[in-house]
Motif scaffolding. Structure first.
Motif, PDB file in Angstrom:
ATOM      1  N   LEU A   1       1.089  -1.250   0.091  1.00  0.00           N
ATOM      2  CA  LEU A   1       0.039   0.181   0.018  1.00  0.00           C
ATOM      3  C   LEU A   1       0.959   1.319   0.267  1.00  0.00           C
ATOM      4  CD1 LEU A   1      -2.583  -0.818   2.703  1.00  0.00           C
ATOM      5  CD2 LEU A   1      -2.782  -1.177   0.151  1.00  0.00           C
ATOM      6  N   THR A   2       0.466   2.226  -0.671  1.00  0.00           N
ATOM      7  CA  THR A   2       1.338   3.396  -1.068  1.00  0.00           C
ATOM      8  C   THR A   2       0.543   4.633  -0.476  1.00  0.00           C
ATOM      9  OG1 THR A   2       1.997   2.493  -3.036  1.00  0.00           O
ATOM     10  CG2 THR A   2       3.074   4.532  -2.489  1.00  0.00           C
ATOM     11  N   ASN A   3       0.852   5.199   0.901  1.00  0.00           N
ATOM     12  CA  ASN A   3       0.236   6.268   0.967  1.00  0.00           C
ATOM     13  C   ASN A   3       1.082   7.556   1.000  1.00  0.00           C
ATOM     14  OD1 ASN A   3      -1.844   4.463   2.219  1.00  0.00           O
ATOM     15  ND2 ASN A   3      -0.383   4.072   3.735  1.00  0.00           N
ATOM     16  N   PRO A   4       0.642   8.538   0.242  1.00  0.00           N
ATOM     17  CA  PRO A   4       1.132   9.732   0.166  1.00  0.00           C
ATOM     18  C   PRO A   4       1.012  10.525   1.388  1.00  0.00           C
ATOM     19  CG  PRO A   4      -0.546   9.950  -1.469  1.00  0.00           C
ATOM     20  CD  PRO A   4      -1.003   8.582  -0.347  1.00  0.00           C
ATOM     21  N   VAL A   5       2.172  10.934   2.289  1.00  0.00           N
ATOM     22  CA  VAL A   5       2.249  11.683   3.289  1.00  0.00           C
ATOM     23  C   VAL A   5       2.627  13.141   3.112  1.00  0.00           C
ATOM     24  CG1 VAL A   5       3.327  11.551   5.643  1.00  0.00           C
ATOM     25  CG2 VAL A   5       2.975   9.424   4.405  1.00  0.00           C
ATOM     26  N   PRO A   6       1.901  13.997   3.369  1.00  0.00           N
ATOM     27  CA  PRO A   6       2.209  15.296   3.345  1.00  0.00           C
ATOM     28  C   PRO A   6       3.123  15.935   4.217  1.00  0.00           C
ATOM     29  CG  PRO A   6      -0.095  15.197   4.207  1.00  0.00           C
ATOM     30  CD  PRO A   6       0.166  13.930   3.923  1.00  0.00           C
ATOM     31  N   ALA A   7       4.433  16.200   3.867  1.00  0.00           N
ATOM     32  CA  ALA A   7       5.493  16.557   4.511  1.00  0.00           C
ATOM     33  C   ALA A   7       5.488  18.031   4.643  1.00  0.00           C
ATOM     34  CB  ALA A   7       6.639  16.037   4.108  1.00  0.00           C
TER      35      ALA A   7
ATOM     36  N   THR B   1       4.150  -2.812   3.400  1.00  0.00           N
ATOM     37  CA  THR B   1       3.953  -4.199   2.666  1.00  0.00           C
ATOM     38  C   THR B   1       3.347  -4.962   3.644  1.00  0.00           C
ATOM     39  OG1 THR B   1       6.144  -3.507   1.412  1.00  0.00           O
ATOM     40  CG2 THR B   1       5.276  -5.952   1.432  1.00  0.00           C
ATOM     41  N   TYR B   2       2.550  -5.668   3.283  1.00  0.00           N
ATOM     42  CA  TYR B   2       2.033  -6.943   3.906  1.00  0.00           C
ATOM     43  C   TYR B   2       2.358  -8.133   3.306  1.00  0.00           C
ATOM     44  CZ  TYR B   2      -1.588  -3.549   5.985  1.00  0.00           C
ATOM     45  OH  TYR B   2      -2.246  -2.412   6.639  1.00  0.00           O
ATOM     46  N   GLU B   3       2.941  -8.921   4.223  1.00  0.00           N
ATOM     47  CA  GLU B   3       3.668 -10.086   3.701  1.00  0.00           C
ATOM     48  C   GLU B   3       2.503 -11.285   3.355  1.00  0.00           C
ATOM     49  OE1 GLU B   3       6.578 -11.424   6.665  1.00  0.00           O
ATOM     50  OE2 GLU B   3       7.864  -9.963   6.114  1.00  0.00           O
ATOM     51  N   TRP B   4       1.191 -10.991   3.815  1.00  0.00           N
ATOM     52  CA  TRP B   4       0.130 -11.822   3.378  1.00  0.00           C
ATOM     53  C   TRP B   4      -0.931 -10.973   3.354  1.00  0.00           C
ATOM     54  CZ3 TRP B   4      -4.344 -12.690   5.636  1.00  0.00           C
ATOM     55  CH2 TRP B   4      -5.259 -13.482   5.089  1.00  0.00           C
ATOM     56  N   ALA B   5      -1.992 -11.012   2.547  1.00  0.00           N
ATOM     57  CA  ALA B   5      -2.919 -10.389   2.400  1.00  0.00           C
ATOM     58  C   ALA B   5      -4.206 -11.418   1.773  1.00  0.00           C
ATOM     59  CB  ALA B   5      -3.221  -9.171   1.618  1.00  0.00           C
ATOM     60  N   PRO B   6      -5.375 -11.233   2.096  1.00  0.00           N
ATOM     61  CA  PRO B   6      -6.305 -12.070   1.571  1.00  0.00           C
ATOM     62  C   PRO B   6      -6.408 -11.906   0.092  1.00  0.00           C
ATOM     63  CG  PRO B   6      -7.394 -10.374   3.017  1.00  0.00           C
ATOM     64  CD  PRO B   6      -6.121 -10.197   2.813  1.00  0.00           C
ATOM     65  N   PRO B   7      -6.656 -13.075  -0.753  1.00  0.00           N
ATOM     66  CA  PRO B   7      -6.535 -13.106  -2.236  1.00  0.00           C
ATOM     67  C   PRO B   7      -7.768 -12.612  -2.710  1.00  0.00           C
ATOM     68  CG  PRO B   7      -6.510 -15.308  -1.209  1.00  0.00           C
ATOM     69  CD  PRO B   7      -6.564 -14.337  -0.203  1.00  0.00           C
TER      70      PRO B   7
ATOM     71  N   ALA C   1      -9.470  -5.858   0.972  1.00  0.00           N
ATOM     72  CA  ALA C   1      -8.212  -6.415   1.447  1.00  0.00           C
ATOM     73  C   ALA C   1      -7.753  -5.266   2.836  1.00  0.00           C
ATOM     74  CB  ALA C   1      -7.409  -6.896   0.518  1.00  0.00           C
ATOM     75  N   ARG C   2      -7.774  -4.151   2.345  1.00  0.00           N
ATOM     76  CA  ARG C   2      -7.359  -3.264   3.110  1.00  0.00           C
ATOM     77  C   ARG C   2      -8.025  -3.058   4.385  1.00  0.00           C
ATOM     78  NH1 ARG C   2      -5.900   2.914   1.627  1.00  0.00           N
ATOM     79  NH2 ARG C   2      -4.082   1.932   0.170  1.00  0.00           N
ATOM     80  N   GLN C   3      -9.389  -3.201   4.261  1.00  0.00           N
ATOM     81  CA  GLN C   3     -10.513  -3.092   5.309  1.00  0.00           C
ATOM     82  C   GLN C   3     -10.366  -4.385   6.265  1.00  0.00           C
ATOM     83  OE1 GLN C   3     -13.946  -2.788   2.637  1.00  0.00           O
ATOM     84  NE2 GLN C   3     -14.723  -1.397   4.412  1.00  0.00           N
ATOM     85  N   TYR C   4     -10.236  -5.436   5.594  1.00  0.00           N
ATOM     86  CA  TYR C   4     -10.077  -6.610   6.196  1.00  0.00           C
ATOM     87  C   TYR C   4      -8.834  -6.634   7.170  1.00  0.00           C
ATOM     88  CZ  TYR C   4      -8.012 -11.377   7.262  1.00  0.00           C
ATOM     89  OH  TYR C   4      -7.475 -12.503   7.818  1.00  0.00           O
ATOM     90  N   MET C   5      -7.742  -5.953   6.614  1.00  0.00           N
ATOM     91  CA  MET C   5      -6.482  -5.894   7.568  1.00  0.00           C
ATOM     92  C   MET C   5      -6.656  -4.902   8.671  1.00  0.00           C
ATOM     93  SD  MET C   5      -3.971  -7.836   6.896  1.00  0.00           S
ATOM     94  CE  MET C   5      -3.215  -8.806   5.524  1.00  0.00           C
TER      95      MET C   5
ATOM     96  N   VAL D   1       2.534  -6.793   8.793  1.00  0.00           N
ATOM     97  CA  VAL D   1       2.953  -5.742   8.088  1.00  0.00           C
ATOM     98  C   VAL D   1       4.683  -6.059   8.155  1.00  0.00           C
ATOM     99  CG1 VAL D   1       3.908  -3.313   8.181  1.00  0.00           C
ATOM    100  CG2 VAL D   1       1.374  -3.939   8.391  1.00  0.00           C
ATOM    101  N   ALA D   2       5.433  -5.992   7.059  1.00  0.00           N
ATOM    102  CA  ALA D   2       6.913  -6.539   6.764  1.00  0.00           C
ATOM    103  C   ALA D   2       7.780  -5.838   7.889  1.00  0.00           C
ATOM    104  CB  ALA D   2       7.269  -6.225   5.613  1.00  0.00           C
ATOM    105  N   GLY D   3       8.623  -6.474   8.788  1.00  0.00           N
ATOM    106  CA  GLY D   3       9.217  -5.721   9.775  1.00  0.00           C
ATOM    107  C   GLY D   3       8.688  -5.641  11.074  1.00  0.00           C
ATOM    108  N   SER D   4       7.287  -6.004  11.257  1.00  0.00           N
ATOM    109  CA  SER D   4       6.725  -5.679  12.413  1.00  0.00           C
ATOM    110  C   SER D   4       6.501  -6.916  13.170  1.00  0.00           C
ATOM    111  CB  SER D   4       5.281  -4.918  12.071  1.00  0.00           C
ATOM    112  OG  SER D   4       4.425  -6.233  11.495  1.00  0.00           O
ATOM    113  N   GLU D   5       6.079  -6.585  14.485  1.00  0.00           N
ATOM    114  CA  GLU D   5       5.820  -7.769  15.387  1.00  0.00           C
ATOM    115  C   GLU D   5       4.581  -8.543  14.745  1.00  0.00           C
ATOM    116  OE1 GLU D   5       3.935  -7.205  19.029  1.00  0.00           O
ATOM    117  OE2 GLU D   5       3.246  -5.061  18.679  1.00  0.00           O
ATOM    118  N   GLY D   6       3.717  -7.850  13.904  1.00  0.00           N
ATOM    119  CA  GLY D   6       2.615  -8.850  13.346  1.00  0.00           C
ATOM    120  C   GLY D   6       3.226  -9.843  12.374  1.00  0.00           C
ATOM    121  N   ALA D   7       4.289  -9.393  11.728  1.00  0.00           N
ATOM    122  CA  ALA D   7       4.825 -10.340  11.022  1.00  0.00           C
ATOM    123  C   ALA D   7       5.527 -11.376  11.431  1.00  0.00           C
ATOM    124  CB  ALA D   7       6.062  -9.756   9.768  1.00  0.00           C
TER     125      ALA D   7
END
Length: 395
Positions: free
Chosen positions: A86-92, A102-108, A115-119, A129-135
């Protein structure tokens, strides 16, 4: 120093013991590390490539072949995980920076919004999420819920040809009767399909669901009229639900409620086993069908096994957890649910008498959960082996 050939993940760090463990070294028949005695799943052992092979093998010869791809070189089925970026533009302050998740797995599912709502409906610490405790949680659950040794005889220790045959039949049976993968859908989308699909697939069996669907359950029902099979609370408008084909399309779950009835953990990658009106993870489904050896963690396919301490054991695996000597007929003491022979108990675990500084004998009661008996006297945090020693110290 190199590990033996069968050692997957040799030297992998232990996520629980951190630096105290020198790195993973597989015990020759237990599924644990010889250095720290934590389980394989506590170590960062399997690469995602190996995990994808394991799940690929699980889906082989099932109706879930859309979830696997065969590798050209060796024909091994690989799990096609749906990785979601998922790419979220962040206004800086000055310019817009792009923040990717990056989600290492998402519903197909085709629809990424779904899929985003499910997550987002899963607990934050369980979103892969890659690199997180969830992964890390997902990785551990893949190892725990779907042990390779529950589906692949070649991952088991010394099975006889007859046991291999029995295991292959067992695996074939659960692939045909119990294994499934959840579907993420909006409740309203399913109703009409359920009628036709049940009639097609199940012949007469589908009629109860179909009749239910015809009795004025039109597709435009409000989401609030659908309630979750587990928590019984209703669905919120516009929220995705999880369906399990084996359970029938008249049942649905909140994403966070799609859990194993035994361990209550989220079913990893929505892989479920359905039996008698319950969802199971792979491990606990197998436990409901077969005894599991508390020594090597494998299912027991031989007729001869032993039961001790409320657990099952292969005859040759009822062993001291410290030195691996066979305990049949020997005195042992349970330490943290693991049997330990008397010499190892005295050497590694016994309380030391504050009077004579000897290890306190665990008593010749065969199984002692707690050693507070006549000869075991805690005095303000001090432990004595006998009244004599206590008097000596107190005088």
């Amino acid at each position: 120093q190199m590990g033996l050939g069968h050692e997957q993940g040799f030297g992998a760090p232990c996520l629980k013991c951190k630096d105290k463990c020198e790195g993973f070294e597989l015990h020759f028949w237990r599924k644990i590390c010889r250095n720290c005695k934590c389980g394989q799943e506590e170590h960062d052992v399997l690469t995602s490539n190996e995990e994808d092979r394991k799940v690929g093998k699980l889906f082989e010869d099932t109706k879930y072949t859309t979830l696997i791809a065969k590798l050209k070189n060796d024909g091994i089925p690989m799990y096609k995980r749906n990785v979601m970026i998922l790419t979220n533009p962040v206004p800086a302050k000055k310019n817009i920076s792009i923040n990717t998740v990056t989600y290492e797995w998402a519903p197909p599912v085709q629809n990424q919004t779904l899929a985003r709502q499910y997550m987002q409906m899963l607990p934050k610490e369980k979103q892969p999420v890659a690199g997180s405790e969830g992964a890390q949680y997902r990785k551990k659950q893949l190892a725990k819920q779907l042990p390779a040794h529950d589906q692949d005889p070649s991952k088991c220790h010394e099975l006889s040809p007859n046991e291999v045959k029995q295991m292959e039949q067992f695996v074939k049976k659960y692939k045909n009767e119990a294994l499934g993968v959840g579907d993420v859908k909006l409740p309203g989308e399913v109703e009409t399909r359920a009628t036709d699909k049940n009639n097609l697939n199940n012949g007469d069996r589908g009629t109860s669901a179909a009749v239910g669907a015809m009795e004025g359950k039109s597709p435009d029902r409000k989401a609030s009229q659908y309630s979750c099979y587990r928590c019984k609370l209703s669905m919120k408008e516009g929220d995705p639900a999880v369906y399990a084909e084996r359970a029938g399309y008249d049942k649905l779950w909140h994403p966070a409620c799609f859990v194993c009835c035994t361990c209550s953990e989220l079913l990893v990658d929505m892989i479920y086993f359905w039996k008698n009106g319950n969802l199971y993870c792979g491990r606990h489904y197998c436990d409901s069908e077969k005894p599991r050896c508390a020594g090597c963690d494998e299912l027991i396919f031989s007729n001869e096994y032993t039961q001790a301490e409320g657990q099952n054991w292969h005859l040759k695996h009822f062993c001291c957890f410290d030195c691996d000597c066979v305990l049949a007929g020997e005195i042992y003491v349970m330490v943290n649910d693991k049997p330990v022979c008397k010499p190892c108990y005295v050497k590694n675990h016994a309380a030391i008498c504050q009077g004579c500084h000897n290890a306190i004998d665990p008593e010749v009661q065969r199984v002692t959960k707690c050693l507070i008996g006549q000869k075991f006297m805690p005095v303000e945090g001090m432990v004595f082996c006998s009244v004599e020693c206590k008097k000596k110290m107190m005088s």
